[in-house]
Motif scaffolding. Structure first.
Motif, PDB file in Angstrom:
ATOM      1  N   GLY A  20      50.347  76.109  97.849  1.00 34.82           N
ATOM      2  CA  GLY A  20      50.189  76.566  96.479  1.00 34.82           C
ATOM      3  C   GLY A  20      50.591  78.004  96.281  1.00 34.82           C
ATOM      4  N   LYS A  21      50.625  78.789  97.335  1.00 35.15           N
ATOM      5  CA  LYS A  21      50.985  80.194  97.211  1.00 35.15           C
ATOM      6  C   LYS A  21      52.479  80.386  97.019  1.00 35.15           C
ATOM      7  CE  LYS A  21      47.042  81.914  99.723  1.00 35.15           C
ATOM      8  NZ  LYS A  21      46.555  82.668 100.870  1.00 35.15           N
ATOM      9  N   ASP A  22      53.255  79.343  97.149  1.00 32.57           N
ATOM     10  CA  ASP A  22      54.697  79.416  96.957  1.00 32.57           C
ATOM     11  C   ASP A  22      55.084  79.219  95.499  1.00 32.57           C
ATOM     12  OD1 ASP A  22      54.924  79.726  99.684  1.00 32.57           O
ATOM     13  OD2 ASP A  22      55.271  77.595 100.042  1.00 32.57           O
ATOM     14  N   TRP A  23      54.114  79.027  94.617  1.00 30.28           N
ATOM     15  CA  TRP A  23      54.354  78.746  93.207  1.00 30.28           C
ATOM     16  C   TRP A  23      53.787  79.858  92.338  1.00 30.28           C
ATOM     17  CZ3 TRP A  23      57.026  74.417  91.608  1.00 30.28           C
ATOM     18  CH2 TRP A  23      57.322  73.487  92.614  1.00 30.28           C
ATOM     19  N   ALA A  24      54.405  80.062  91.173  1.00 25.66           N
ATOM     20  CA  ALA A  24      53.927  81.050  90.216  1.00 25.66           C
ATOM     21  C   ALA A  24      53.883  80.407  88.834  1.00 25.66           C
ATOM     22  CB  ALA A  24      54.849  82.252  90.184  1.00 25.66           C
ATOM     23  N   LYS A  25      52.874  80.768  88.053  1.00 22.78           N
ATOM     24  CA  LYS A  25      52.777  80.283  86.688  1.00 22.78           C
ATOM     25  C   LYS A  25      53.492  81.292  85.800  1.00 22.78           C
ATOM     26  CE  LYS A  25      49.476  78.775  83.230  1.00 22.78           C
ATOM     27  NZ  LYS A  25      48.051  78.572  82.954  1.00 22.78           N
ATOM     28  N   VAL A  26      54.515  80.836  85.090  1.00 26.95           N
ATOM     29  CA  VAL A  26      55.325  81.705  84.246  1.00 26.95           C
ATOM     30  C   VAL A  26      55.071  81.337  82.790  1.00 26.95           C
ATOM     31  CG1 VAL A  26      57.672  82.420  83.683  1.00 26.95           C
ATOM     32  CG2 VAL A  26      57.070  81.893  86.033  1.00 26.95           C
ATOM     33  N   ILE A  27      54.771  82.339  81.981  1.00 24.95           N
ATOM     34  CA  ILE A  27      54.558  82.138  80.550  1.00 24.95           C
ATOM     35  C   ILE A  27      55.665  82.888  79.824  1.00 24.95           C
ATOM     36  CG2 ILE A  27      52.992  82.447  78.618  1.00 24.95           C
ATOM     37  CD1 ILE A  27      50.712  82.511  80.700  1.00 24.95           C
ATOM     38  N   LYS A  28      56.458  82.152  79.042  1.00 24.73           N
ATOM     39  CA  LYS A  28      57.623  82.729  78.383  1.00 24.73           C
ATOM     40  C   LYS A  28      57.508  82.503  76.880  1.00 24.73           C
ATOM     41  CE  LYS A  28      62.649  82.664  78.776  1.00 24.73           C
ATOM     42  NZ  LYS A  28      63.789  82.042  79.432  1.00 24.73           N
ATOM     43  N   ALA A  29      57.755  83.547  76.085  1.00 23.20           N
ATOM     44  CA  ALA A  29      57.750  83.425  74.626  1.00 23.20           C
ATOM     45  C   ALA A  29      59.111  82.887  74.180  1.00 23.20           C
ATOM     46  CB  ALA A  29      57.478  84.762  73.979  1.00 23.20           C
ATOM     47  N   VAL A  30      59.083  81.839  73.358  1.00 23.37           N
ATOM     48  CA  VAL A  30      60.308  81.207  72.873  1.00 23.37           C
ATOM     49  C   VAL A  30      60.275  81.205  71.352  1.00 23.37           C
ATOM     50  CG1 VAL A  30      61.695  79.096  72.904  1.00 23.37           C
ATOM     51  CG2 VAL A  30      60.370  79.744  74.920  1.00 23.37           C
ATOM     52  N   LYS A  31      61.330  81.691  70.722  1.00 27.09           N
ATOM     53  CA  LYS A  31      61.392  81.762  69.267  1.00 27.09           C
ATOM     54  C   LYS A  31      61.926  80.452  68.700  1.00 27.09           C
ATOM     55  CE  LYS A  31      62.806  84.803  65.568  1.00 27.09           C
ATOM     56  NZ  LYS A  31      63.454  86.074  65.220  1.00 27.09           N
ATOM     57  N   SER A  32      61.223  79.907  67.714  1.00 30.47           N
ATOM     58  CA  SER A  32      61.632  78.662  67.082  1.00 30.47           C
ATOM     59  C   SER A  32      62.815  78.929  66.146  1.00 30.47           C
ATOM     60  CB  SER A  32      60.465  78.083  66.280  1.00 30.47           C
ATOM     61  OG  SER A  32      60.897  76.985  65.512  1.00 30.47           O
ATOM     62  N   PRO A  33      63.880  78.139  66.241  1.00 38.03           N
ATOM     63  CA  PRO A  33      65.032  78.361  65.367  1.00 38.03           C
ATOM     64  C   PRO A  33      64.750  78.007  63.903  1.00 38.03           C
ATOM     65  CG  PRO A  33      65.399  76.457  66.780  1.00 38.03           C
ATOM     66  CD  PRO A  33      64.110  77.093  67.212  1.00 38.03           C
TER      67      PRO A  33
END
Length: 50
Positions: free
Chosen positions: A14-27
């Protein structure tokens, strides 16, 4: 169920993974939404560059 996920992420694999949170703009509306994903640590920079 949440306890199982947390427990497995703290193991050696599990230490080989990262939780990434990315902001995405709706078109359509122009509002921002957040996309959460679990990504291998070595692919994080590549994912954020997209």
């Amino acid at each position: 169920m949440a306890k199982k996920v947390v427990a497995t992420l703290k193991t050696a694999t599990g230490k080989d993974w990262a939780k990434v949170i990315k902001a995405v703009k709706s078109p359509k509306t122009g509002a921002y939404t957040f996309r959460e994903e679990m990504i291998p640590v070595d692919k994080v920079q590549e994912y954020l560059a997209k």
